[in-house]
Write an enzyme that holds these catalytic residues in place. Structure first.
Site, mmCIF file in Angstrom:
data_model
loop_
_atom_site.group_PDB
_atom_site.id
_atom_site.type_symbol
_atom_site.label_atom_id
_atom_site.label_comp_id
_atom_site.label_asym_id
_atom_site.label_seq_id
_atom_site.Cartn_x
_atom_site.Cartn_y
_atom_site.Cartn_z
ATOM 1 N N GLN A 16 2.902 4.255 2.359
ATOM 2 C CA GLN A 16 4.222 4.765 1.996
ATOM 3 C C GLN A 16 4.093 5.924 1.008
ATOM 4 O OE1 GLN A 16 7.540 1.648 1.880
ATOM 5 N NE2 GLN A 16 5.784 0.547 1.083
ATOM 6 N N SER A 97 -2.989 0.774 1.141
ATOM 7 C CA SER A 97 -1.863 -0.162 1.107
ATOM 8 C C SER A 97 -1.390 -0.467 2.531
ATOM 9 C CB SER A 97 -0.742 0.409 0.224
ATOM 10 O OG SER A 97 0.308 -0.523 0.065
ATOM 11 N N LEU A 98 -0.180 -0.085 2.878
ATOM 12 C CA LEU A 98 0.327 -0.289 4.238
ATOM 13 C C LEU A 98 -0.646 0.255 5.288
ATOM 14 C CD1 LEU A 98 2.705 -0.776 6.338
ATOM 15 C CD2 LEU A 98 3.125 1.656 6.021
ATOM 16 N N ARG A 122 7.223 -7.320 6.457
ATOM 17 C CA ARG A 122 6.609 -7.095 5.140
ATOM 18 C C ARG A 122 7.569 -6.313 4.252
ATOM 19 N NH1 ARG A 122 3.101 -2.937 2.972
ATOM 20 N NH2 ARG A 122 1.372 -3.739 1.700
ATOM 21 N N HIS A 206 2.331 -4.186 -5.215
ATOM 22 C CA HIS A 206 0.994 -4.555 -5.692
ATOM 23 C C HIS A 206 0.959 -5.133 -7.100
ATOM 24 C CE1 HIS A 206 -0.483 -2.780 -2.049
ATOM 25 N NE2 HIS A 206 0.080 -1.635 -2.349
ATOM 26 N N GLN A 255 -2.973 -8.630 -0.924
ATOM 27 C CA GLN A 255 -2.745 -7.192 -1.126
ATOM 28 C C GLN A 255 -1.355 -6.908 -1.682
ATOM 29 O OE1 GLN A 255 -1.248 -4.596 1.732
ATOM 30 N NE2 GLN A 255 -3.101 -3.358 1.900
#
Length: 314
Positions: A16, A97-98, A122, A206, A255
């Site tokens: 993102q 991340s994503l 998510r 996170h 995560q």
């Protein structure tokens, strides 16, 4: 490994923050599989994802439950074009991340349709966990990791604020409760940070505030088929390349509330013999970070026909 595997090549996928209205338009005009990829995602989501990405509005694209499938589709589309055009199979992959989900799709561990529904869920779990406005993230530039951790500790006053993205030396993102983030950005400037700016995000990713999201999301993860990756994928949390689907699932769950160890991820790639990294997806954020982490790496973004030709030629 395939005969077409290049062990000196690593591939990374953005998360993102790299999305924008109109992204991949030129690639979509040149390669039908881009539009096809977004069409596959749209069938899962129940709305026209390509139309949202091309026409906006930006406010809707930037909602985390829309951003996540959009970035997954974008990275997967670039990967499909890369392979169609004869790009080599990388020796290792990672995603920020994503982007880890995109890496797992491209490595054959997740079906694209399953991953599309998974990341949309998510996003919903993340948004539901923290009411909008109560959590925030900020980028701290020009302080080392230890100084950022000390600033967070000083600013916390019993609230949540922690370093969450170790993006490159001197660039750390923090996340937590809005008031604590505001205190931390002020303190960071007092401690000599070059910049300390709040990021335009709707959830504090996170950090510990995301643990309820992880617990809820874990049910969906358990119900999703994950296979051993055909290409090693470095996990954000532990900087390892598990083949066991249960270990992959556990890493994806943790995560959500654990830091993204991006510096260590790129150092791990370089340490395994990677000399060239391709960023598959819109923008060039990760390519820039790679160069700051290890100046010896050749880091190339791929998001339109010209950058594709350069990277395949390189």
């Amino acid at each position: 490994m395939s005969d077409n595997t290049d062990t000196t090549l690593g591939m990374v996928f953005p998360g993102q923050g790299s999305q924008s209205v109109g992204m991949l338009a030129e690639l979509g005009n040149a390669f039908p599989c881009v539009i096809d990829t977004f069409r596959e995602a749209s069938e899962v989501l129940g709305y026209d994802l390509w139309a949202l990405v091309q026409e906006g509005p930006a406010e809707e694209l930037n909602q985390t439950d829309k951003t996540q499938p959009a970035m997954l589709a974008a990275g997967t589309a670039v990967w499909r074009v890369w392979r169609e055009e004869g790009g080599a199979i990388p020796g290792v992959m990672a995603g920020h991340s994503l982007g880890e989900y995109t890496a797992l799709v491209c490595a054959g561990a997740l079906e694209f349709a399953d991953a599309t529904g998974l990341v949309a869920e998510r996003g919903r779990c993340m948004q539901d966990a923290v009411p909008e406005g109560t959590g925030a993230m900020a980028a701290i530039l020009g302080l080392d990791d230890a100084s950022v951790a000390a600033v967070c500790e000083q600013a916390s006053e019993g609230r949540v604020v922690t370093p969450v993205n170790f993006n490159s030396p001197g660039q750390v993102v923090i996340a937590g409760e809005t008031g604590a983030i505001q205190r931390a950005t002020s303190l960071a400037k007092e401690h000599g940070a070059r910049r300390a700016v709040q990021l335009p995000v709707s959830v504090p990713s996170h950090c510990e505030l995301m643990r309820p999201a992880a617990e809820k999301f874990a049910e969906r993860l358990r119900a999703t088929t994950i296979r051993p990756p055909q290409i090693p994928v470095i996990q954000n949390v532990d900087v390892v390349t598990p083949a066991d689907p249960d270990v992959i699932r556990d890493g994806l769950e943790r995560q959500l509330y654990s830091p993204v160890q991006w510096v260590r991820t790129i150092e791990s790639m370089a340490g395994s013999g990677v000399s060239r990294i391709v960023e598959a997806g819109p923008g060039k954020v990760l390519a820039g970070l790679c160069k700051r982490i290890d100046k010896s790496l050749l880091a190339l973004p791929v998001h339109d026909p010209d950058t594709l030709a350069t990277a395949i030629g390189g």
